[in-house]
Scaffold this motif. Structure first.
Motif: not given
Length: 341
Positions: A206-218, A184-193, A221-223
């Motif tokens: 798999t898909n993308l729905t509103p979540d984890h916007l505390e880190l990505h803000r929009t 599993e590869v999270s968006s946090h992990a990708l952003s944080l190298q 950015e999440y996408y």
């Protein structure tokens, strides 16, 4: 291993000493875990800045320190090599991969990302691979495993471990005879190298729905964070094109080196204007929902096969279909795919 060998692909400036003379026997990004002749990588975190703990790392025996900003050197022993890089998170990933002899290159590495479905898709893939007699490692929300045996790790990071721990896990898996790792590869992990120095054979979206916007803000950015995985793949990018962001991603990666393989659900009674020429490469039809399972027909580039998922609901159609697509990319036959799901 010489420090220069660990960071030779990075732009760096030696602030003190020479990388050619620093022989590193371990790596740490927590000053409390620095050992004699170790390398300390100062990471700027959300609440703690590793640059504030350089003197502690020196006290614990660090032979070398990586920083990403100017630091006070007057209190450090002159024997410690201090090197400044642009991004210490990226440097940690690269140095860790080098230190463990680039272990992800010794595995067939499958990375799965998306807001929902990462864990169940990971275990569908694992089950299919094991049906095909593969020796499988898993890294994800539930933990790290080789087969059904938990893998010891220092990681406290949910879903995707910090790069140092991740490369150590890959190394342990390679030494244990694992041929395929599903991760599993999270968006946090990708952003944080954290996955920056990992070599993925297959990426799955798999898909993308509103979540984890505390880190990505929009959502944008999440996408973009999720899309980073598909710049790290060598062979296949598997993308759900029933998802709005999946369609964007498929357009983005269509001309990448890795081959694009799309998947989705096709209704039994198509709506007006349905374009049969735009079918996904792997798709489900004839979906039947029961109280305790779901059945459907999976269509692939090499034929069709009946699939039974022992979980009810459309989400498990999508997640198992992603696994079917990933297994197809691994060259697994349809009979073993159906039995594995």
């Amino acid at each position: 291993m010489l420090l220069r060998a660990l960071i030779e692909e990075l732009d760096y400036v030696a602030l003190q000493g020479e990388p050619d003379v620093a022989n590193v026997t371990s790596i740490a990004f927590d000053s409390r875990e620095v050992a004699e002749s170790g390398l300390f990588v100062a990471i700027t975190g959300f609440t703690v800045d590793g640059h504030h703990y350089i003197s502690k790392a020196a006290e614990n025996g660090a032979a070398a320190i990586l920083v990403e900003r100017e630091v006070e050197l007057s209190g450090l022993p002159s024997s410690i090599v201090v090197v400044k890089v642009t991004d210490t998170r990226q440097a940690l990933a690269l140095a860790s991969a080098r230190f463990y002899d680039n272990p992800s290159k010794k595995l067939s590495l499958i990375g799965i990302t998306g807001t929902n479905g990462k864990t169940s898709t990971t275990y569908f893939v694992k089950s299919i691979l094991e049906e095909a007699r593969a020796t499988v490692g898993v890294i994800g929300t539930i933990g790290a495993m080789i087969g059904d045996t938990p893998l010891a790790t220092k990681s406290t990071t949910p879903t995707t471990p910090e790069s140092l721990h991740l490369q150590h896990m890959f190394s342990d898996m390679a030494h244990a005879g694992v041929d395929t790792c599903v991760m599993e590869v999270s968006s946090h992990a990708l952003s944080l190298q954290r996955a920056a120095a990992s070599r993925f054979r297959i990426g799955v979206f798999t898909n993308l729905t509103p979540d984890h916007l505390e880190l990505h803000r929009t959502m944008e950015e999440y996408y973009e964070a999720k899309a980073m995985l598909f710049d790290l793949t060598s062979d296949y990018n598997v993308v759900n094109i029933d998802d709005e962001y999946g369609r964007r991603l498929s357009d983005k990666v269509r001309h990448h080196k890795a081959q694009l393989l799309t998947y989705g659900v096709v209704p039994d009674i198509p709506s007006a204007g349905f374009d049969e020429t735009a079918l996904p490469d792997v798709y489900a039809t004839n979906i039947q929902y029961e109280a305790d399972h779901t059945t459907y027909v999976a269509h692939t580039p090499v034929g069709r096969v009946d699939i039974r998922v022992n979980l009810p609901g459309l989400i498990y159609v999508y997640n198992s279909l992603a696994a079917v697509a990933a297994a197809y990319c691994q060259g697994i036959g349809l009979g073993q795919i159906a039995a594995g799901v």
